[in-house]
Design an enzyme around this catalytic site. Structure first.
Site, PDB file in Angstrom:
ATOM      1  CG  ASP A 345      -1.712  -1.236   1.369  1.00 55.74           C
ATOM      2  OD1 ASP A 345      -2.438  -1.549   0.424  1.00 55.74           O
ATOM      3  OD2 ASP A 345      -1.620  -1.909   2.415  1.00 55.74           O
ATOM      4  CB  SER A 370       1.541   6.232   3.128  1.00 57.11           C
ATOM      5  OG  SER A 370       0.573   5.508   3.844  1.00 57.11           O
ATOM      6  NE  ARG A 371       0.265   3.223  -4.261  1.00 59.63           N
ATOM      7  CZ  ARG A 371       1.148   2.252  -4.174  1.00 59.63           C
ATOM      8  NH1 ARG A 371       0.882   1.199  -3.447  1.00 59.63           N
ATOM      9  NH2 ARG A 371       2.288   2.328  -4.821  1.00 59.63           N
ATOM     10  CB  VAL A 372      -4.487   2.894   2.856  1.00 59.62           C
ATOM     11  CG1 VAL A 372      -4.915   2.327   1.528  1.00 59.62           C
ATOM     12  CG2 VAL A 372      -3.407   2.047   3.486  1.00 59.62           C
TER      13      VAL A 372
END
Ligand SMILES: Nc1ncnc2c1ncn2[C@@H]1O[C@H](COP(=O)(O)OP(=O)(O)OP(=O)(O)O)[C@@H](O)[C@H]1O
Ligand SMILES: [Mg+2]
Length: 508
Positions: A345, A370-372
């Protein structure tokens, strides 16, 4: 494939096979035809399942192996013990079981091998439960999106690439760029901030001296008692290296499934991929790109999918993964790095150049994402770090321009000055994780321009002074900030006053 048919075998082996055929049958029993490189080739066992555990008779008991290559008249099984015990002609039985390892609280504070056998000289570990080493990941309905922070205590990560519980964030960089250091600090932070998160550290094919000093450090920091170390060294058979992350994940799932939170660090998956390549080539699987077998993507995806934030119905526990990948000359476009980047992620990319310039942790602001985690970041840190990445990126761009000329307008100059101070405040020594209030105060002081008069070289010092000033004079403010809620104007005013006071002592 060079399968040997029964008629090519020696008389002795043929007789042994015939005997089994007439008595027990060749469905659940087989005969070792040859052994080498940690692999036993077996005739018979026509009912074997993929990855099923096998028991091979030896002179002093049984030796374990698991079946990986299921071919028409031959099975390739990977040995878990030393191959010197296994000889051709030995009888092999199916166990009907997949590999399981001990799981539970009993493992905390212990150093074990991938099969849960102690390596720390302590007593044998008896747990109430065991966990499947290979287990399908929890489905969509059993999950929820990441919503609680997993604080690393590293300012630049918590501010710019925040990680949430249940997330998979890759740590990637060349050798000796501080990858393991980030993992260790994150583990230390769980104890220091009393988060209750359990740490699991998996050493894959590492130098034992390195693992030993890591253990010493964790002990010294008082973290070992909430940590499980699963260690394999470079001299272990490839099969153990291959199993290590899966076995450790099973240990982590125990906490996840019991409403608790665990953090697992795979150090590192590059070595894991190499061990798997070695095993696959010995099993005579065809090599593909860069000599890795075709399923190397599946190797890591099925591992990392087991990290999750569970739904409230399932108790809301979590398993957060920090896999580590070593790159060669910063090349993140190589086969294994691209694979793991696409599975995770987000990634924290460490740059050799930054590391040697003394910008440590050497986190590349541009390439790290950081995608989430953003939705899990504490409101406090979020409120102060929103445009930090952008400011830093702008600064880097301007700074490279500014090298060539001295005639800078006022705006550009102040942007550069701010950038320099930001860069300085993000430097952080090893083993010194910062709590929420320390992070907030550090960033606030710089972004609000309160340290504008402090010379760049003195920023670190001024920060330390400010933190101890606040600690001494405003104890209550620390508690308020540490709740993670967005600070009100009164809090900000207090920090402002304190920062001004401290800054006045450091004026150039
Ligand atoms: N923030 C930091 N400040 C100062 N020194 C650091 C910092 N982070 C790491 N180091 C030092 O840099 C060296 C390399 O760190 P580390 O072992 O974590 O790197 P690595 O990328 O894991 O290396 P390897 O590729 O060998 O596994 C160590 O000596 C460590 O103490
Ligand atoms: Mg390392």
């Amino acid at each position: 494939m060079t399968n040997i048919s029964v008629k090519d075998l020696s008389d002795e082996l043929r007789r042994a096979i015939n005997k089994i055929e007439q008595t027990e049958g060749l469905e659940k029993v087989g005969i070792v035809i040859r052994v080498g490189d940690g692999v036993a080739w077996i005739h018979g066992l026509s009912k074997a399942g993929y990855s099923e555990m096998l028991e091979i008779e030896t002179d002093d008991g049984v030796s374990e192996a698991f079946a990986l290559n299921l071919m028409e008249d031959e099975i390739g099984a990977v040995l878990l013990d030393s191959e010197s015990k296994v000889r051709a002609g030995a009888k092999v039985r199916l166990t009907g079981k997949a590999l399981e390892v001990p799981v539970g609280e009993e493992l905390l504070g212990r150093v074990v091998d991938p099969l849960g056998r102690p390596l720390d000289g302590g007593p044998e570990i008896k747990t109430k439960q065991t966990g499947l080493v290979e287990k399908p990941a929890i489905g969509v309905m059993g999950r929820q999106s990441v919503n609680e922070p997993l604080m690393t205590g590293i300012l630049s990560i918590d501010a710019m690439v925040p990680i949430g519980r249940g997330q998979r964030e890759l740590i990637i960089g060349d050798r000796q760029t501080g990858k393991t250091a980030i993992a260790i600090d994150t583990m230390i932070n769980q104890a220091k901030q009393n988060t209750g998160v359990v740490n699991i550290y998996v050493a894959i094919g590492q130098k034992l001296s390195k693992v030993a000093s890591l253990i010493d450090r964790l002990k010294e920091e008082g973290v070992l008692k909430q940590t499980i170390i699963v260690a394999t060294s470079a001299s272990d058979p490839a099969s153990l290296l291959y199993l290590a992350p899966y076995a450790a994940t099973a240990m982590g799932e125990y906490f996840r499934d019991n409403k608790k939170h665990a953090l697992i660090i795979y150090d590192d998956l590059s070595k894991h991929a190499v061990a798997y390549r070695q095993m696959s080539l010995l099993l005579r699987r065809p090599p593909g790109r860069e000599a890795y077998p075709g399923d190397v993507f599946y190797l890591h995806s099925r591992l990392l999918e087991r990290s999750a934030k569970l739904s409230d119905d399932l108790g809301g526990g979590s398993l957060t993964a920090l896999p580590i990948i070593e790159t060669q000359a910063g090349d993140i476009s190589a086969y294994i790095p691209t694979n793991v980047i696409s599975i995770t992620d987000g990634q924290i990319f460490l740059e050799t150049d930054l590391f040697y310039q003394g910008l440590r942790p050497a986190i590349s602001v541009g390439l790290s994402v950081s995608r989430v985690g953003g939705s899990a970041q504490t409101k406090a840190i979020k409120s102060v770090s929103g445009d930090l990445r952008m400011k830093l990126a702008q600064f880097r761009e301007l700074a490279s321009f500014a090298q060539f000329g001295s005639d800078l307008d006022k705006d550009t100059k102040s942007q550069i000055e701010l950038g320099q101070r930001l860069t300085e405040i993000l430097k952080q020594a090893q083993f010194s994780p910062l709590s929420i209030w320390e992070q907030y105060v550090s960033i606030y002081a710089v972004t609000e321009g309160l340290f504008n008069e402090v010379p760049v070289a003195k920023i670190q010092e001024a920060r330390t002074a400010l933190l101890s000033y606040v600690k001494k004079k405003h104890k209550k403010l620390i508690d308020t900030l540490n709740t993670g809620t967005k600070p009100d104007d009164k809090v900000k005013e207090t920090i402002k006053e304190a920062a001004k006071e401290v800054a006045s002592e450091y004026k150039g």
